[in-house]
Design an enzyme around this catalytic site. Structure first.
Site, PDB file in Angstrom:
ATOM      1  N   ASP A   1       0.829  -1.210   0.000  1.00 25.39           N
ATOM      2  CA  ASP A   1       0.000   0.000   0.000  1.00 25.39           C
ATOM      3  C   ASP A   1       0.868   1.267   0.000  1.00 25.39           C
ATOM      4  O   ASP A   1       1.964   1.260   0.564  1.00 25.39           O
ATOM      5  CB  ASP A   1      -0.909  -0.023   1.237  1.00 25.39           C
ATOM      6  CG  ASP A   1      -2.083   0.926   1.093  1.00 25.39           C
ATOM      7  OD1 ASP A   1      -2.294   1.472  -0.008  1.00 25.39           O
ATOM      8  OD2 ASP A   1      -2.799   1.134   2.095  1.00 25.39           O
ATOM      9  N   GLY A   2       0.329   2.307  -0.616  1.00 26.65           N
ATOM     10  CA  GLY A   2       1.006   3.609  -0.582  1.00 26.65           C
ATOM     11  C   GLY A   2       1.611   4.032  -1.916  1.00 26.65           C
ATOM     12  O   GLY A   2       2.268   5.073  -1.990  1.00 26.65           O
TER      13      GLY A   2
ATOM     14  N   ARG B   1       0.052   7.484  -2.993  1.00 25.98           N
ATOM     15  CA  ARG B   1       0.554   8.632  -2.221  1.00 25.98           C
ATOM     16  C   ARG B   1       2.028   8.898  -2.525  1.00 25.98           C
ATOM     17  O   ARG B   1       2.468  10.034  -2.558  1.00 25.98           O
ATOM     18  CB  ARG B   1       0.324   8.391  -0.715  1.00 25.98           C
ATOM     19  CG  ARG B   1      -1.120   8.681  -0.304  1.00 25.98           C
ATOM     20  CD  ARG B   1      -1.445   8.110   1.041  1.00 25.98           C
ATOM     21  NE  ARG B   1      -1.520   6.654   0.974  1.00 25.98           N
ATOM     22  CZ  ARG B   1      -1.436   5.867   2.032  1.00 25.98           C
ATOM     23  NH1 ARG B   1      -1.272   6.378   3.231  1.00 25.98           N
ATOM     24  NH2 ARG B   1      -1.528   4.559   1.882  1.00 25.98           N
TER      25      ARG B   1
ATOM     26  N   ARG C   1      -0.643   8.508 -10.505  1.00 25.95           N
ATOM     27  CA  ARG C   1      -0.680   7.369  -9.570  1.00 25.95           C
ATOM     28  C   ARG C   1      -0.074   6.110 -10.186  1.00 25.95           C
ATOM     29  O   ARG C   1       0.581   5.328  -9.507  1.00 25.95           O
ATOM     30  CB  ARG C   1      -2.140   7.086  -9.157  1.00 25.95           C
ATOM     31  CG  ARG C   1      -2.734   8.154  -8.256  1.00 25.95           C
ATOM     32  CD  ARG C   1      -4.196   7.848  -7.951  1.00 25.95           C
ATOM     33  NE  ARG C   1      -4.353   6.552  -7.297  1.00 25.95           N
ATOM     34  CZ  ARG C   1      -4.189   6.356  -5.990  1.00 25.95           C
ATOM     35  NH1 ARG C   1      -3.893   7.370  -5.206  1.00 25.95           N
ATOM     36  NH2 ARG C   1      -4.366   5.161  -5.477  1.00 25.95           N
TER      37      ARG C   1
ATOM     38  N   HIS D   1       2.505   2.857  -9.079  1.00 24.88           N
ATOM     39  CA  HIS D   1       2.359   1.392  -9.194  1.00 24.88           C
ATOM     40  C   HIS D   1       3.559   0.791  -9.935  1.00 24.88           C
ATOM     41  O   HIS D   1       4.036  -0.285  -9.598  1.00 24.88           O
ATOM     42  CB  HIS D   1       1.061   1.045  -9.931  1.00 24.88           C
ATOM     43  CG  HIS D   1      -0.176   1.487  -9.187  1.00 24.88           C
ATOM     44  ND1 HIS D   1      -0.329   1.286  -7.849  1.00 24.88           N
ATOM     45  CD2 HIS D   1      -1.303   2.111  -9.608  1.00 24.88           C
ATOM     46  CE1 HIS D   1      -1.504   1.772  -7.460  1.00 24.88           C
ATOM     47  NE2 HIS D   1      -2.109   2.286  -8.510  1.00 24.88           N
TER      48      HIS D   1
ATOM     49  N   ASN E   1     -10.308  -3.245  -6.058  1.00 20.96           N
ATOM     50  CA  ASN E   1      -9.544  -2.258  -6.854  1.00 20.96           C
ATOM     51  C   ASN E   1     -10.221  -1.964  -8.195  1.00 20.96           C
ATOM     52  O   ASN E   1     -10.019  -0.901  -8.777  1.00 20.96           O
ATOM     53  CB  ASN E   1      -8.108  -2.731  -7.122  1.00 20.96           C
ATOM     54  CG  ASN E   1      -7.201  -2.702  -5.912  1.00 20.96           C
ATOM     55  OD1 ASN E   1      -6.206  -3.425  -5.841  1.00 20.96           O
ATOM     56  ND2 ASN E   1      -7.515  -1.863  -4.923  1.00 20.96           N
TER      57      ASN E   1
ATOM     58  N   SER F   1      -7.943  -5.598   4.491  1.00 19.35           N
ATOM     59  CA  SER F   1      -8.499  -5.313   3.167  1.00 19.35           C
ATOM     60  C   SER F   1      -8.757  -6.571   2.347  1.00 19.35           C
ATOM     61  O   SER F   1      -8.398  -6.642   1.168  1.00 19.35           O
ATOM     62  CB  SER F   1      -7.580  -4.352   2.395  1.00 19.35           C
ATOM     63  OG  SER F   1      -7.451  -3.138   3.095  1.00 19.35           O
TER      64      SER F   1
ATOM     65  N   GLU G   1       1.649 -13.304  12.275  1.00 21.71           N
ATOM     66  CA  GLU G   1       2.136 -12.107  12.980  1.00 21.71           C
ATOM     67  C   GLU G   1       2.005 -10.914  12.029  1.00 21.71           C
ATOM     68  O   GLU G   1       2.481 -10.962  10.887  1.00 21.71           O
ATOM     69  CB  GLU G   1       3.606 -12.286  13.383  1.00 21.71           C
ATOM     70  CG  GLU G   1       3.827 -13.360  14.418  1.00 21.71           C
ATOM     71  CD  GLU G   1       3.213 -13.003  15.775  1.00 21.71           C
ATOM     72  OE1 GLU G   1       3.184 -11.806  16.135  1.00 21.71           O
ATOM     73  OE2 GLU G   1       2.762 -13.935  16.477  1.00 21.71           O
TER      74      GLU G   1
HETATM   75  C1  FPP Z   1      -1.973   0.094  -3.177  1.00 25.54           C
HETATM   76  O1  FPP Z   1      -1.531   1.424  -3.257  1.00 25.54           O
HETATM   77  C2  FPP Z   1      -1.466  -0.666  -4.277  1.00 25.54           C
HETATM   78  C3  FPP Z   1      -2.219  -1.201  -5.258  1.00 25.54           C
HETATM   79  C4  FPP Z   1      -3.681  -1.057  -5.323  1.00 25.54           C
HETATM   80  C5  FPP Z   1      -1.598  -1.904  -6.368  1.00 25.54           C
HETATM   81  C6  FPP Z   1      -0.294  -2.593  -6.086  1.00 25.54           C
HETATM   82  C7  FPP Z   1       0.265  -2.962  -7.378  1.00 25.54           C
HETATM   83  C8  FPP Z   1       1.566  -3.033  -7.708  1.00 25.54           C
HETATM   84  C9  FPP Z   1       2.702  -2.825  -6.788  1.00 25.54           C
HETATM   85  C10 FPP Z   1       1.898  -3.330  -9.112  1.00 25.54           C
HETATM   86  C11 FPP Z   1       1.605  -4.756  -9.425  1.00 25.54           C
HETATM   87  C12 FPP Z   1       1.722  -4.980 -10.838  1.00 25.54           C
HETATM   88  C13 FPP Z   1       1.928  -6.180 -11.408  1.00 25.54           C
HETATM   89  C14 FPP Z   1       2.222  -6.241 -12.835  1.00 25.54           C
HETATM   90  C15 FPP Z   1       1.896  -7.448 -10.665  1.00 25.54           C
HETATM   91  P1  FPP Z   1      -2.610   2.556  -3.382  1.00 25.54           P
HETATM   92  O2  FPP Z   1      -2.841   2.840  -4.814  1.00 25.54           O
HETATM   93  O3  FPP Z   1      -3.840   2.188  -2.629  1.00 25.54           O
HETATM   94  O4  FPP Z   1      -1.858   3.734  -2.722  1.00 25.54           O
HETATM   95  P2  FPP Z   1      -2.506   4.901  -1.863  1.00 25.54           P
HETATM   96  O5  FPP Z   1      -3.128   4.260  -0.661  1.00 25.54           O
HETATM   97  O6  FPP Z   1      -1.322   5.736  -1.524  1.00 25.54           O
HETATM   98  O7  FPP Z   1      -3.501   5.581  -2.728  1.00 25.54           O
END
Ligand code: FPP
Length: 224
Positions: free
Chosen positions: A15-16, A19, A28, A32, A63, A181, A192
């Protein structure tokens, strides 16, 4: 102490990313993209630590309700990067295993997911689960549906997407929120939990090592 508490499975809620990007006035989806780098770095570090199962929550069933541009962006990242992710994992002897309901994706992406998994299927020592269109509640429905048709002398976990895998010893969630989540609801029963304020793209090997050190100092009683 360490030998008694060997880590067999570690899971990450990444997560994050959003941000991380917003803080830098970037879109955004660049967050990712940077998140994929952190994911691969972390997979490699876990491999060095000889952890046989590593799981990453990349795209949840919820998502899909984000802005279309973000969902499309995440799906494009899967299309672009899954081959190299599987390749890189196989370089250090790990197999890519996708968990989740991939029937949601277009057939070309479904085929890609099937093919990349097939390309590393002979690797047995290490498994990296990437959760794509994954929901813990959906997984339980999926498991129950198969369970119904089977002899009921087997545990429900034999029917989860993670059948045959040990439950996570450690769950790490970055990004400051303290919740699951809908991730691995069954598997996390005795895990843990570790929560970090770091935005996922900044998650480092140093922080991973600190979490692992703290894990060794925790007393796991499994309800006993
Ligand atoms: C949460 O951050 C992250 C996600 C919803 C996506 C995580 C995905 C990746 C790291 C890429 C994976 C890609 C592949 C090809 C496997 P957020 O968007 O909720 O961040 P925020 O809370 O800061 O808005």
């Amino acid at each position: 102490l360490k030998s008694k508490k060997t880590i067999k499975h570690i899971a990450f809620i990444m997560d994050g990313n959003g941000r991380w990007a917003s803080k830098r006035h970037l879109p955004r989806n660049l967050g990712h993209k940077e998140g994929i780098k952190a994911m691969m770095r972390t997979a490699k570090a876990c491999n060095k630590l000889a952890i046989p199962y590593v799981s990453f929550y990349a795209f949840s069933t919820e998502n899909k309700n984000r802005d279309k541009s973000e969902v499309d962006g995440l799906i494009s990242l899967m299309r672009e990067h899954l081959d190299s992710i599987a390749d890189d994992l196989s370089q250090f002897g790990a197999r890519l295993n996708v968990i989740g309901d991939i029937s949601y994706f277009d057939s070309d992406l479904q085929n890609k997911i099937t093919n990349v998994q097939r390309s590393t299927q002979n690797i047995e020592d290490r498994v990296v689960n990437i959760a794509l269109n994954y929901g813990g509640r959906d997984e339980l429905i999926y498991a129950a549906q198969q369970y119904k048709g089977s002899k009921i002398d087997r545990p429900l976990c034999d029917f989860l997407y993670t059948a045959g895998q040990p439950d996570p010893d450690i769950l790490v969630r970055t990004g400051g929120e303290k919740r699951l989540s809908n991730f691995m609801l069954y598997q996390l029963a005795y895990t843990e939990l570790f929560f970090s304020d770091t935005f996922w793209p900044d998650f480092s090997d140093k922080e991973l090592n600190a979490i692992i050190d703290e894990y060794y100092n925790r007393d796991r009683r499994f309800g006993k």
